[in-house]
Scaffold this active site. Structure first.
Site, short mmCIF file in Angstrom:
data_model
loop_
_atom_site.label_atom_id
_atom_site.label_comp_id
_atom_site.label_asym_id
_atom_site.label_seq_id
_atom_site.Cartn_x
_atom_site.Cartn_y
_atom_site.Cartn_z
N SER A 149 0.80 -1.23 0.00
CA SER A 149 0.00 0.00 0.00
C SER A 149 0.83 1.28 0.00
O SER A 149 0.29 2.36 -0.21
CB SER A 149 -0.96 0.02 1.19
OG SER A 149 -0.25 0.08 2.40
N LYS A 154 1.39 5.00 6.85
CA LYS A 154 0.83 5.82 5.76
C LYS A 154 1.55 7.17 5.73
O LYS A 154 2.34 7.50 6.60
CB LYS A 154 -0.67 6.06 5.97
CG LYS A 154 -1.53 4.82 6.13
CD LYS A 154 -1.67 4.03 4.86
CE LYS A 154 -2.56 2.81 5.06
NZ LYS A 154 -2.55 1.92 3.89
#
Length: 288
Positions: free
Chosen positions: A64, A134
């Site tokens: 991701s 993230k």
């Protein structure tokens, strides 16, 4: 054969000085083995302190954050700076605890006893911690927006994001990927660099906080890709986040920053705090 020692002739009698050296050597060896358990305990305690307060290794379990981070990368996370009150900045890659069941559908890890022990003291990434990684796109007070395929806008300013995975668009065109949100105070809006393969803030807007991550859940900033060695690299803040007029609510540096002057790690971190010229990163880490 016995000869006088003052005549310059050889003697079969042992030299007292050599005997003394032998006893000293044997004593040193015995002392080392006696102290070895204490040395091991001290090393383990130091490793635990470093893991708890300074640095911790984390493993990247998914794609991701490609291409900044690859599956299997090991990153070192700075856990010291948040202790002095600093909050994450836009553009930083951060590790944070699962804020509200983001990983509920992920299979649980089953580490063995050795992995649990090494993970506990920080000698290897913990296999059972519910953490994600993230990039911070917006901080408390920011308005973050996605329309069509992008670009992402923060407080009305379009971001230039060369770190987005090649072939992806900055915004996704599915319903969750089209949004305009104001980030609550004390929260962060986070997105993965692999935009069409990241279950980030966009896909948790139905949860508490509207998909944003509480600052209190942040473990620290990912500073370095430490493994594998051929991917050794730092993780700077892209230049787009330093553009004039982007800030609606700037995060302030901790008042105790002067106290950290003697800590090389924090000095290094603060020198890199200012955004660097925009460039394509070569490595990254994350969970879904």
């Amino acid at each position: 054969m016995t000869v006088g020692t003052e005549s310059g002739q050889e003697s079969d009698a042992p030299d007292a000085r050599d005997s003394g050296r032998g006893r000293a050597t044997r004593g040193t060896q015995r002392s080392f083995w006696k102290e070895l358990p204490l040395l091991v305990v001290v090393a383990l305690v130091l490793a635990l302190v470093i893991k708890t307060f300074l640095l911790q290794a984390f493993s990247i379990p998914s794609d991701s954050m490609q291409n900044t981070l690859q599956t299997g990368d090991r990153v070192l996370v700075d856990k010291l700076t948040p202790w002095f009150g600093a909050e994450p900045h836009r553009g930083e890659v951060i590790v944070f605890h699962d804020p509200d069941g983001w990983l509920a559908d992920e299979p649980a890890a089953t580490p063995n006893v050795v992995q649990k022990g090494l993970g506990f003291i920080g000698l290897m990434p913990s296999a059972n911690e519910k953490d994600l990684i993230k990039r911070v796109i917006g901080v408390g007070g920011d308005t973050v927006e996605c329309k069509g395929t992008g670009p992402v806008k923060v407080n009305g300013k379009a971001l230039d994001e060369p770190y987005v995975f090649p072939g992806n668009t900055a915004c996704s065109t599915d319903p969750q990927g089209q949004f305009k949100v104001k980030v609550p105070k004390g929260h962060l809006w986070v997105m993965g660099d692999h935009r069409q393969y990241s279950a980030d803030s966009r896909y948790h807007q139905d949860k508490k906080g509207g998909g944003s991550v509480p600052v209190k859940d942040v473990v620290g900033r990912a500073e370095v890709i430490a493994w594998p060695l051929d991917r050794l690299n730092n993780l700077p803040v892209p230049g787009t986040f330093g553009r004039p007029g982007l800030s609606a609510a700037a995060a302030s540096a901790p008042g105790a920053a002067g106290l950290m002057g003697a800590v090389p790690l924090v000095l290094w971190r603060r020198r890199r705090r200012a955004p660097l010229p925009t460039r394509q990163p070569s490595d990254t880490p994350d969970a879904p």
